[in-house]
Write a protein that holds these residues in place. Structure first.
Motif, PDB file in Angstrom:
ATOM      1  N   MET A  34      64.362  -8.166  32.690  1.00  0.00           N
ATOM      2  CA  MET A  34      64.742  -8.694  33.992  1.00  0.00           C
ATOM      3  C   MET A  34      64.356 -10.156  34.168  1.00  0.00           C
ATOM      4  SD  MET A  34      63.703  -5.486  36.479  1.00  0.00           S
ATOM      5  CE  MET A  34      64.127  -6.353  38.000  1.00  0.00           C
ATOM      6  N   PHE A  35      63.197 -10.543  33.616  1.00  0.00           N
ATOM      7  CA  PHE A  35      62.653 -11.885  33.859  1.00  0.00           C
ATOM      8  C   PHE A  35      62.289 -12.575  32.532  1.00  0.00           C
ATOM      9  CE2 PHE A  35      61.208  -9.064  37.408  1.00  0.00           C
ATOM     10  CZ  PHE A  35      62.076  -9.544  38.378  1.00  0.00           C
ATOM     11  N   SER A  75      58.714  -3.693  38.110  1.00  0.00           N
ATOM     12  CA  SER A  75      58.845  -5.048  37.565  1.00  0.00           C
ATOM     13  C   SER A  75      58.966  -6.077  38.685  1.00  0.00           C
ATOM     14  CB  SER A  75      60.067  -5.120  36.647  1.00  0.00           C
ATOM     15  OG  SER A  75      59.937  -4.238  35.552  1.00  0.00           O
ATOM     16  N   TYR A  76      59.746  -5.749  39.691  1.00  0.00           N
ATOM     17  CA  TYR A  76      59.953  -6.646  40.826  1.00  0.00           C
ATOM     18  C   TYR A  76      58.637  -6.864  41.575  1.00  0.00           C
ATOM     19  CZ  TYR A  76      62.393  -8.554  44.937  1.00  0.00           C
ATOM     20  OH  TYR A  76      62.840  -9.348  45.953  1.00  0.00           O
ATOM     21  N   ASN A  77      57.903  -5.785  41.822  1.00  0.00           N
ATOM     22  CA  ASN A  77      56.603  -5.907  42.492  1.00  0.00           C
ATOM     23  C   ASN A  77      55.657  -6.790  41.686  1.00  0.00           C
ATOM     24  OD1 ASN A  77      57.638  -4.109  44.371  1.00  0.00           O
ATOM     25  ND2 ASN A  77      56.410  -2.372  43.688  1.00  0.00           N
ATOM     26  N   SER A  94      57.873  -3.261  50.983  1.00  0.00           N
ATOM     27  CA  SER A  94      58.752  -2.739  49.938  1.00  0.00           C
ATOM     28  C   SER A  94      59.390  -1.462  50.449  1.00  0.00           C
ATOM     29  CB  SER A  94      57.953  -2.468  48.660  1.00  0.00           C
ATOM     30  OG  SER A  94      58.780  -1.949  47.640  1.00  0.00           O
ATOM     31  N   PHE A 111      60.511  -5.312  32.516  1.00  0.00           N
ATOM     32  CA  PHE A 111      60.120  -6.595  33.104  1.00  0.00           C
ATOM     33  C   PHE A 111      60.665  -7.748  32.262  1.00  0.00           C
ATOM     34  CE2 PHE A 111      57.359 -10.233  33.649  1.00  0.00           C
ATOM     35  CZ  PHE A 111      57.065 -10.242  35.001  1.00  0.00           C
ATOM     36  N   GLN A 159      62.543  -0.987  37.494  1.00  0.00           N
ATOM     37  CA  GLN A 159      62.924  -2.251  38.122  1.00  0.00           C
ATOM     38  C   GLN A 159      62.032  -2.566  39.319  1.00  0.00           C
ATOM     39  OE1 GLN A 159      64.970   0.062  36.993  1.00  0.00           O
ATOM     40  NE2 GLN A 159      66.824  -0.826  36.096  1.00  0.00           N
ATOM     41  N   GLN A 160      61.697  -1.546  40.115  1.00  0.00           N
ATOM     42  CA  GLN A 160      60.843  -1.784  41.275  1.00  0.00           C
ATOM     43  C   GLN A 160      59.442  -2.183  40.841  1.00  0.00           C
ATOM     44  OE1 GLN A 160      61.692  -1.236  45.023  1.00  0.00           O
ATOM     45  NE2 GLN A 160      60.127  -2.802  44.689  1.00  0.00           N
ATOM     46  N   GLN A 179      54.258 -14.489  41.477  1.00  0.00           N
ATOM     47  CA  GLN A 179      54.722 -15.609  42.298  1.00  0.00           C
ATOM     48  C   GLN A 179      53.729 -15.929  43.407  1.00  0.00           C
ATOM     49  OE1 GLN A 179      58.735 -14.518  43.554  1.00  0.00           O
ATOM     50  NE2 GLN A 179      59.623 -15.751  41.928  1.00  0.00           N
ATOM     51  N   ARG A 239      56.457  -9.107  39.391  1.00  0.00           N
ATOM     52  CA  ARG A 239      56.909 -10.497  39.424  1.00  0.00           C
ATOM     53  C   ARG A 239      56.526 -11.158  40.747  1.00  0.00           C
ATOM     54  NH1 ARG A 239      61.961 -12.993  40.698  1.00  0.00           N
ATOM     55  NH2 ARG A 239      61.773 -11.613  42.514  1.00  0.00           N
ATOM     56  N   ASN A 240      56.666 -10.439  41.862  1.00  0.00           N
ATOM     57  CA  ASN A 240      56.320 -11.006  43.164  1.00  0.00           C
ATOM     58  C   ASN A 240      54.828 -11.277  43.280  1.00  0.00           C
ATOM     59  OD1 ASN A 240      58.994 -10.891  43.810  1.00  0.00           O
ATOM     60  ND2 ASN A 240      58.822  -9.185  45.235  1.00  0.00           N
TER      61      ASN A 240
END
Length: 336
Positions: free
Chosen positions: A157-158, A124-126, A49, A154, A121-122, A132, A128-129
């Protein structure tokens, strides 16, 4: 040709760096500056990241009865870690949920980068990943305090993966900057963070989280934080926390409540007075901030599909202050 070779080498290194991995690690002992013992088996999610290798510590709690096929992820607040969700995780697991309890980057047993641009956002992105990587497609998101603010971002965004959203005394129900909170530089915020100790943390939590009350059981959460502020990565942790405070003050979510799609529950301790920057604001600004008995109602009215359950006598952490009442309300709503 030489330039091409350099670029190719850099790209090769980048590809190598971004290979994610999940490892089992001991729930005890020092990991990224915290030696607090975690209540469930601990894992790390290693990934790249912002051009650096980092890891998120997390617990993956299996259902303790017949699985209901659902997953809940519980996001901690600024002065909290994954283990503060232990009682809630046990209740959810007892209802058939698989429960994921992550520590965000910069917190607790996760990496403390020397340089990191913190954004909701970061986070949330972390998150979500991580889901996954665990092959989880849909979740109920439960967020408290800063974790609630992150949960809102989060879900914006998703939205396709969020089945339900639960917000427990989330911060971000008002725009502190717009209400007059003066700017405080990251350097000054860092100085404040480095002065944190048992007394400062307990005094703040007693007045804000527990409405002036104190139980010996609350000490475990104070000492969990003290352990990190005085631990092997104390300076990096303090700087990360300063960056996180600056992030939250600069990233209001209140203007986007009307865009939330999931069915949402607000669980609000009405006696909460939490407001970022309140302590360094002038009296006339302080008087405007942190009125959760009003903010909860305003947020529920602004969200298209929200229910509100209030605890008139509780503060910022109802799940810790009165866990039985809190969990009865939470599980009752999830069952409908």
């Amino acid at each position: 040709m030489k330039a091409f070779a350099i670029v190719a080498a850099l790209l090769a290194g980048y590809v190598t760096r971004i290979q994610a991995a999940i490892d089992n690690v001991p729930p005890y002992g020092d990991l990224n500056g915290s030696n607090f013992t975690y209540p469930f088996p601990l894992k790390t999610y290693k990934f790249s990241s912002q051009l650096q290798d980092v890891e998120m510590a997390f617990m993956d709690v299996a259902p303790t009865c017949k699985p209901n096929g659902k997953v809940a992820i519980c996001l901690h607040g600024k002065n909290f870690c994954g283990p503060t969700w232990e009682a809630t995780a046990r209740k959810l697991a007892g209802e058939g949920y698989r429960v994921i309890l992550p520590d965000q980057v910069g917190f607790c047993k996760s990496s403390k980068p020397e340089k990191y641009q913190y954004t909701l956002q970061q986070f949330s992105y972390n998150t979500r990943n991580l889901l996954q990587e665990l092959d989880i497609e849909n979740v109920t998101v439960v967020g408290h305090s800063l974790g609630g603010m992150t949960s809102i971002r989060f879900s914006l965004m998703f939205p396709d993966i969020v089945e339900r959203l639960v917000l427990v005394n989330p911060i971000g129900l008002e725009d502190w900057k717009a209400l007059g909170v003066p700017y405080k530089s990251v350097d000054n915020l860092y100085i404040v963070e480095t002065s944190s100790n048992y007394t400062t943390i307990r005094d703040y939590e007693q007045s804000t989280y527990y409405v002036g009350h104190w139980q010996d059981a609350y000490d475990v959460w104070v000492n969990m934080l003290v352990n990190i502020y005085k631990g092997s990565e104390a300076s990096a942790f303090a700087f990360n926390q300063a960056l996180v405070t600056d992030m939250a003050l600069s990233a209001p979510v209140v203007y986007e409540f009307g865009l939330l799609q999931p069915r949402t529950l607000l669980l609000i301790g009405d006696k909460d007075t939490t407001a970022l920057g309140k302590q360094w604001s002038p009296p006339e600004v302080q008087a405007k901030l942190g009125h959760y008995d009003v903010l909860g109602k305003q947020a529920a009215a602004a969200m298209p599909n929200a229910d509100l359950i209030e605890f008139p006598d509780l503060g910022h952490a109802p799940q810790i202050q009165e866990p039985d009442r809190f969990h009865e309300a939470l599980l009752g709503w999830l069952s409908t």
